[in-house]
Design a protein around this motif. Structure first.
Motif, short mmCIF file in Angstrom:
data_model
loop_
_atom_site.label_atom_id
_atom_site.label_comp_id
_atom_site.label_asym_id
_atom_site.label_seq_id
_atom_site.Cartn_x
_atom_site.Cartn_y
_atom_site.Cartn_z
N VAL A 1 5.03 -5.46 -2.31
CA VAL A 1 6.37 -5.44 -1.72
C VAL A 1 7.36 -4.81 -2.70
O VAL A 1 8.20 -3.99 -2.32
CB VAL A 1 6.81 -6.86 -1.31
N PHE A 2 7.24 -5.17 -3.97
CA PHE A 2 8.11 -4.59 -4.98
C PHE A 2 7.91 -3.07 -5.03
O PHE A 2 8.88 -2.31 -5.07
CB PHE A 2 7.83 -5.22 -6.35
N ALA A 3 6.66 -2.63 -4.99
CA ALA A 3 6.36 -1.20 -5.01
C ALA A 3 6.92 -0.51 -3.77
O ALA A 3 7.40 0.63 -3.84
CB ALA A 3 4.86 -0.98 -5.13
N MET A 4 6.86 -1.19 -2.64
CA MET A 4 7.39 -0.63 -1.40
C MET A 4 8.90 -0.38 -1.54
O MET A 4 9.40 0.69 -1.18
CB MET A 4 7.11 -1.57 -0.23
N PHE A 5 9.63 -1.36 -2.07
CA PHE A 5 11.07 -1.18 -2.23
C PHE A 5 11.38 -0.13 -3.30
O PHE A 5 12.34 0.62 -3.17
CB PHE A 5 11.75 -2.51 -2.54
N LEU A 6 10.57 -0.08 -4.34
CA LEU A 6 10.74 0.98 -5.34
C LEU A 6 10.52 2.36 -4.72
O LEU A 6 11.25 3.31 -5.05
CB LEU A 6 9.76 0.78 -6.49
N ALA A 7 9.54 2.48 -3.84
CA ALA A 7 9.29 3.75 -3.16
C ALA A 7 10.48 4.13 -2.29
O ALA A 7 10.85 5.31 -2.21
CB ALA A 7 8.01 3.66 -2.32
N ALA B 1 8.84 4.56 1.46
CA ALA B 1 9.47 5.88 1.51
C ALA B 1 10.00 6.17 2.91
O ALA B 1 11.13 6.65 3.07
CB ALA B 1 8.48 6.95 1.08
N GLY B 2 9.21 5.85 3.92
CA GLY B 2 9.65 6.10 5.30
C GLY B 2 10.88 5.29 5.65
O GLY B 2 11.84 5.81 6.23
N GLN B 3 10.87 4.01 5.31
CA GLN B 3 12.03 3.16 5.60
C GLN B 3 13.25 3.62 4.82
O GLN B 3 14.35 3.70 5.36
CB GLN B 3 11.70 1.70 5.27
N GLY B 4 13.07 3.91 3.56
CA GLY B 4 14.20 4.33 2.74
C GLY B 4 14.83 5.61 3.25
O GLY B 4 16.06 5.73 3.32
N LEU B 5 14.01 6.56 3.63
CA LEU B 5 14.55 7.83 4.14
C LEU B 5 15.17 7.66 5.51
O LEU B 5 16.20 8.28 5.82
CB LEU B 5 13.46 8.89 4.15
N GLY B 6 14.56 6.82 6.35
CA GLY B 6 15.16 6.55 7.66
C GLY B 6 16.53 5.91 7.52
O GLY B 6 17.48 6.27 8.23
N GLN B 7 16.63 4.97 6.60
CA GLN B 7 17.92 4.31 6.37
C GLN B 7 18.94 5.30 5.79
O GLN B 7 20.09 5.34 6.23
CB GLN B 7 17.74 3.12 5.45
N LEU B 8 18.51 6.10 4.82
CA LEU B 8 19.41 7.10 4.24
C LEU B 8 19.90 8.07 5.32
O LEU B 8 21.10 8.35 5.42
CB LEU B 8 18.70 7.87 3.12
#
Length: 146
Positions: free
Chosen positions: A2-8, A60-67
């Motif tokens: 989970v930590f790695a997911m949020f870091l990604a 990465a997918g979630q982070g970019l979708g949110q961005l």
């Protein structure tokens, strides 16, 4: 993981923030789709490496979708409407993000973990592909003040 997911998610947002919004959204959808393929493969093969890859791709997918989503809000709405639009954006994202895993858990009780995870992956892959199609085929709209 989970930590790695949020870091990604943070890493993807930081590395790709200067790309056009359309590219950010398409890359986010691709990351989410690839994550679901890796997740299903991980469950079918009992592969920890694929599970870890799935988590990184999901981040990465979630982070970019949110961005991309928040960037669209910021560019399309007047500042006085951003708070309510942000709230709606988050409800629209976090309600399904909470419901889908719970429903998958119930399904796994009845159909088994592999079948439930495959269904979960198929639903999210379909949503990511639908989102990518909307972004890829959409035209830029010009809005007046809201």
């Amino acid at each position: 993981m989970v930590f790695a997911m949020f870091l990604a998610a943070i890493g993807a947002q930081t590395a790709l923030q200067r790309l056009p919004r359309r590219a950010v959204l398409l890359l986010g959808a691709a990351g989410t789709a690839a994550s679901m393929l890796a997740l299903v493969a991980a469950v079918h093969t009992s592969s920890a490496a694929l599970l870890a890859a799935s988590a990184l791709l999901a981040g990465a997918g979630q982070g970019l979708g949110q961005l991309g989503g928040l960037s669209l809000l910021n560019s399309a709405l007047p500042p006085r409407r951003l708070a309510e639009a942000n709230a709606a954006f988050n409800v629209g994202g976090y309600v399904p993000a909470g419901l889908l895993p719970v429903l998958t858990g119930y399904l796994s009780d009845h159909a088994g973990l592999t079948a439930a995870t495959t269904a979960f992956g198929a639903v999210l892959l379909t949503l990511a592909a639908t989102g990518a199609t909307v972004v890829a085929t959409g035209r830029r709209r010009v809005h007046g003040p809201a």
